[in-house]
Design a protein around this motif. Structure first.
Motif, PDB file in Angstrom:
ATOM      1  N   THR A  16       0.687 -55.576  40.211  1.00 18.65           N
ATOM      2  CA  THR A  16       1.328 -55.589  38.889  1.00 18.65           C
ATOM      3  C   THR A  16       0.529 -56.319  37.817  1.00 18.65           C
ATOM      4  O   THR A  16       0.831 -56.187  36.638  1.00 18.65           O
ATOM      5  CB  THR A  16       2.722 -56.228  38.968  1.00 18.65           C
ATOM      6  OG1 THR A  16       2.607 -57.577  39.456  1.00 18.65           O
ATOM      7  CG2 THR A  16       3.644 -55.425  39.881  1.00 18.65           C
ATOM      8  N   LYS A  17      -0.462 -57.114  38.220  1.00 16.56           N
ATOM      9  CA  LYS A  17      -1.228 -57.847  37.220  1.00 16.56           C
ATOM     10  C   LYS A  17      -2.612 -58.191  37.750  1.00 16.56           C
ATOM     11  O   LYS A  17      -2.878 -58.093  38.947  1.00 16.56           O
ATOM     12  CB  LYS A  17      -0.507 -59.121  36.794  1.00 16.56           C
ATOM     13  CG  LYS A  17      -0.278 -60.121  37.907  1.00 16.56           C
ATOM     14  CD  LYS A  17       0.511 -61.337  37.401  1.00 16.56           C
ATOM     15  CE  LYS A  17       0.756 -62.337  38.533  1.00 16.56           C
ATOM     16  NZ  LYS A  17       1.536 -63.518  38.052  1.00 16.56           N
ATOM     17  N   GLY A  18      -3.471 -58.599  36.844  1.00 10.85           N
ATOM     18  CA  GLY A  18      -4.786 -59.078  37.218  1.00 10.85           C
ATOM     19  C   GLY A  18      -5.616 -58.068  37.986  1.00 10.85           C
ATOM     20  O   GLY A  18      -5.609 -56.864  37.701  1.00 10.85           O
ATOM     21  N   GLU A  46       8.088 -52.365  35.746  1.00 14.05           N
ATOM     22  CA  GLU A  46       7.338 -52.267  34.492  1.00 14.05           C
ATOM     23  C   GLU A  46       5.977 -51.632  34.718  1.00 14.05           C
ATOM     24  O   GLU A  46       5.557 -50.733  33.987  1.00 14.05           O
ATOM     25  CB  GLU A  46       7.173 -53.660  33.883  1.00 14.05           C
ATOM     26  CG  GLU A  46       6.410 -53.694  32.561  1.00 14.05           C
ATOM     27  CD  GLU A  46       4.903 -53.654  32.717  1.00 14.05           C
ATOM     28  OE1 GLU A  46       4.220 -53.024  31.848  1.00 14.05           O
ATOM     29  OE2 GLU A  46       4.378 -54.236  33.693  1.00 14.05           O
ATOM     30  N   ALA A  47       5.271 -52.104  35.756  1.00 14.13           N
ATOM     31  CA  ALA A  47       3.938 -51.585  36.045  1.00 14.13           C
ATOM     32  C   ALA A  47       3.991 -50.118  36.463  1.00 14.13           C
ATOM     33  O   ALA A  47       3.173 -49.307  36.007  1.00 14.13           O
ATOM     34  CB  ALA A  47       3.283 -52.421  37.145  1.00 14.13           C
ATOM     35  N   GLU A  48       4.935 -49.791  37.300  1.00 17.70           N
ATOM     36  CA  GLU A  48       5.070 -48.412  37.762  1.00 17.70           C
ATOM     37  C   GLU A  48       5.328 -47.462  36.593  1.00 17.70           C
ATOM     38  O   GLU A  48       4.678 -46.413  36.470  1.00 17.70           O
ATOM     39  CB  GLU A  48       6.203 -48.315  38.781  1.00 17.70           C
ATOM     40  CG  GLU A  48       6.391 -46.925  39.384  1.00 17.70           C
ATOM     41  CD  GLU A  48       7.569 -46.897  40.348  1.00 17.70           C
ATOM     42  OE1 GLU A  48       7.358 -46.520  41.519  1.00 17.70           O
ATOM     43  OE2 GLU A  48       8.684 -47.244  39.918  1.00 17.70           O
ATOM     44  N   GLN A  49       6.256 -47.837  35.727  1.00 21.66           N
ATOM     45  CA  GLN A  49       6.575 -46.982  34.579  1.00 21.66           C
ATOM     46  C   GLN A  49       5.387 -46.834  33.644  1.00 21.66           C
ATOM     47  O   GLN A  49       5.084 -45.734  33.163  1.00 21.66           O
ATOM     48  CB  GLN A  49       7.778 -47.556  33.833  1.00 21.66           C
ATOM     49  CG  GLN A  49       9.090 -47.457  34.615  1.00 21.66           C
ATOM     50  CD  GLN A  49      10.235 -48.190  33.947  1.00 21.66           C
ATOM     51  OE1 GLN A  49      10.063 -48.811  32.894  1.00 21.66           O
ATOM     52  NE2 GLN A  49      11.419 -48.130  34.544  1.00 21.66           N
ATOM     53  N   ARG A  52       2.674 -44.642  35.342  1.00 18.79           N
ATOM     54  CA  ARG A  52       3.091 -43.236  35.412  1.00 18.79           C
ATOM     55  C   ARG A  52       3.031 -42.575  34.042  1.00 18.79           C
ATOM     56  O   ARG A  52       2.685 -41.390  33.926  1.00 18.79           O
ATOM     57  CB  ARG A  52       4.506 -43.142  35.981  1.00 18.79           C
ATOM     58  CG  ARG A  52       4.574 -43.347  37.489  1.00 18.79           C
ATOM     59  CD  ARG A  52       5.990 -43.147  38.012  1.00 18.79           C
ATOM     60  NE  ARG A  52       6.048 -43.248  39.464  1.00 18.79           N
ATOM     61  CZ  ARG A  52       7.163 -43.143  40.172  1.00 18.79           C
ATOM     62  NH1 ARG A  52       8.331 -42.952  39.548  1.00 18.79           N
ATOM     63  NH2 ARG A  52       7.132 -43.245  41.490  1.00 18.79           N
ATOM     64  N   ALA A  53       3.350 -43.340  33.007  1.00 16.96           N
ATOM     65  CA  ALA A  53       3.271 -42.805  31.644  1.00 16.96           C
ATOM     66  C   ALA A  53       1.837 -42.424  31.286  1.00 16.96           C
ATOM     67  O   ALA A  53       1.610 -41.532  30.459  1.00 16.96           O
ATOM     68  CB  ALA A  53       3.805 -43.831  30.653  1.00 16.96           C
ATOM     69  N   ASP A  54       0.878 -43.088  31.930  1.00 20.56           N
ATOM     70  CA  ASP A  54      -0.531 -42.767  31.702  1.00 20.56           C
ATOM     71  C   ASP A  54      -1.037 -41.684  32.640  1.00 20.56           C
ATOM     72  O   ASP A  54      -2.237 -41.378  32.668  1.00 20.56           O
ATOM     73  CB  ASP A  54      -1.393 -44.023  31.873  1.00 20.56           C
ATOM     74  CG  ASP A  54      -1.207 -45.017  30.729  1.00 20.56           C
ATOM     75  OD1 ASP A  54      -0.823 -44.578  29.627  1.00 20.56           O
ATOM     76  OD2 ASP A  54      -1.451 -46.222  30.943  1.00 20.56           O
ATOM     77  N   GLY A  55      -0.146 -41.126  33.435  1.00 18.98           N
ATOM     78  CA  GLY A  55      -0.508 -40.026  34.316  1.00 18.98           C
ATOM     79  C   GLY A  55      -0.883 -40.418  35.729  1.00 18.98           C
ATOM     80  O   GLY A  55      -1.301 -39.562  36.525  1.00 18.98           O
ATOM     81  N   ALA A  56      -0.737 -41.690  36.079  1.00 21.48           N
ATOM     82  CA  ALA A  56      -1.101 -42.139  37.416  1.00 21.48           C
ATOM     83  C   ALA A  56      -0.033 -41.742  38.430  1.00 21.48           C
ATOM     84  O   ALA A  56       1.158 -41.782  38.140  1.00 21.48           O
ATOM     85  CB  ALA A  56      -1.298 -43.648  37.426  1.00 21.48           C
ATOM     86  N   GLU A  57      -0.479 -41.398  39.632  1.00 26.13           N
ATOM     87  CA  GLU A  57       0.435 -41.104  40.733  1.00 26.13           C
ATOM     88  C   GLU A  57       0.598 -42.385  41.542  1.00 26.13           C
ATOM     89  O   GLU A  57      -0.216 -42.697  42.416  1.00 26.13           O
ATOM     90  CB  GLU A  57      -0.122 -39.986  41.610  1.00 26.13           C
ATOM     91  CG  GLU A  57       0.835 -39.524  42.696  1.00 26.13           C
ATOM     92  CD  GLU A  57       0.289 -38.381  43.547  1.00 26.13           C
ATOM     93  OE1 GLU A  57       0.908 -38.083  44.591  1.00 26.13           O
ATOM     94  OE2 GLU A  57      -0.754 -37.809  43.174  1.00 26.13           O
ATOM     95  N   VAL A  58       1.644 -43.141  41.218  1.00 25.94           N
ATOM     96  CA  VAL A  58       1.838 -44.446  41.848  1.00 25.94           C
ATOM     97  C   VAL A  58       3.275 -44.612  42.321  1.00 25.94           C
ATOM     98  O   VAL A  58       4.195 -44.015  41.779  1.00 25.94           O
ATOM     99  CB  VAL A  58       1.487 -45.605  40.884  1.00 25.94           C
ATOM    100  CG1 VAL A  58       0.006 -45.570  40.499  1.00 25.94           C
ATOM    101  CG2 VAL A  58       2.368 -45.574  39.643  1.00 25.94           C
ATOM    102  N   ILE A  59       3.430 -45.449  43.351  1.00 27.03           N
ATOM    103  CA  ILE A  59       4.747 -45.807  43.883  1.00 27.03           C
ATOM    104  C   ILE A  59       4.771 -47.317  44.027  1.00 27.03           C
ATOM    105  O   ILE A  59       3.959 -47.891  44.754  1.00 27.03           O
ATOM    106  CB  ILE A  59       5.002 -45.172  45.261  1.00 27.03           C
ATOM    107  CG1 ILE A  59       4.830 -43.653  45.220  1.00 27.03           C
ATOM    108  CG2 ILE A  59       6.382 -45.560  45.774  1.00 27.03           C
ATOM    109  CD1 ILE A  59       4.776 -43.020  46.608  1.00 27.03           C
TER     110      ILE A  59
END
Length: 253
Positions: A16-18, A46-49, A52-59
């Motif tokens: 989520t950071k750094g 927050e990080a996931e959203q 994902r808004a930038d197009g990343a496929e993350v969980i």
């Protein structure tokens, strides 16, 4: 250069950071599906959203990596969600400076054992991958004596030893294992920002040791991780890659 990472699957702790977040973002930008975890659920969401808004496929998942059973359960769940695991990045540290028994215990459980447990839980999936890569985030404090000598430095050194051992043990299976050792890394909400605000003398002393005149960024360390994760790095295993802007002076033979 195509890093041949598109379609790969990765798990990353402390995403989520750094450095951890920069690693997740760097892998995702190369087409990797990434499951990441961190301790605080609000930060994970927050990080996931945002990613994902930038197009990343993350969980994202909220996990305390000091809890061995929780780490193992998360790795297994992430592998099922992703459909496998090709890349393991063990990034979280307790950042326990000072030689109290509590710091020794938390450093052992968080820094070292979360790395071990992550690898062990992911191993069945790594053995099925045709380009498996394990990367542990160590530190320059693991290769020289500095203000973080004690639990932090000792456990960071142990991560290097552990992963270099794995590199030899797993070479015949085609599984690579490496560490990345960052120097001072500055980011909002990070340890060096906190030191700058609360211990300016220590911050200035540390800054003066950097021959580049600055501390590193998470993205600079993440580049090293993404490179090592790439199948293009197929001949690199058992390496401790120092990313410190020539901060340390010891010769790494």
């Amino acid at each position: 250069m195509d890093l041949q990472l598109t379609g790969r699957k990765a798990i990353v702790t402390g995403g989520t950071k750094g450095i951890g977040r920069a690693v997740v973002e760097g892998l995702a930008a190369e087409g990797v599906a990434v499951a990441f975890c961190a301790r605080t659920e609000a930060d994970v969401k927050e990080a996931e959203q945002a990613m994902r808004a930038d197009g990343a496929e993350v969980i994202g998942s909220a996990v305390d990596v000091g809890d061995g059973a929780a780490v193992t359960a998360w790795v297994r769940a992430a592998a099922e969600q992703l459909g496998g695991v090709d890349i393991v990045v063990a990034n979280v540290s307790a950042l326990a400076i000072g030689e109290s028994e509590e710091n020794w215990r938390s450093s052992f459980e968080v820094d070292l054992m979360h790395t071990v447990r992550m690898v062990e839980a992911a191993m069945p999936h790594l053995e099925r991958s045709d380009a498996a890569s394990i990367i542990g985030i160590s530190s320059v404090s693991g290769r020289e004596i500095d203000f973080a000598a004690g639990p932090y430095g000792v456990m960071k050194a142990s991560i290097v030893h552990y992963l270099q051992g794995l590199a030899h043990q797993l070479a015949a299976k085609g599984i690579r294992a490496n560490t990345v050792s960052p120097g001072n890394t500055y980011f909002d909400g990070g340890v060096w920002q906190n030191i700058e605000q609360n211990s300016p003398d220590l911050f200035n002393e540390a800054m003066a040791l950097n021959p580049t005149g600055r501390m590193g960024t998470p993205e600079e360390t993440a580049y090293a991780v993404v490179m090592l994760a790439s199948p293009r790095a197929s001949r690199i295993s058992g390496t401790n890659l120092v990313v410190d802007g020539a901060l340390t002076r010891g010769v790494q033979l």
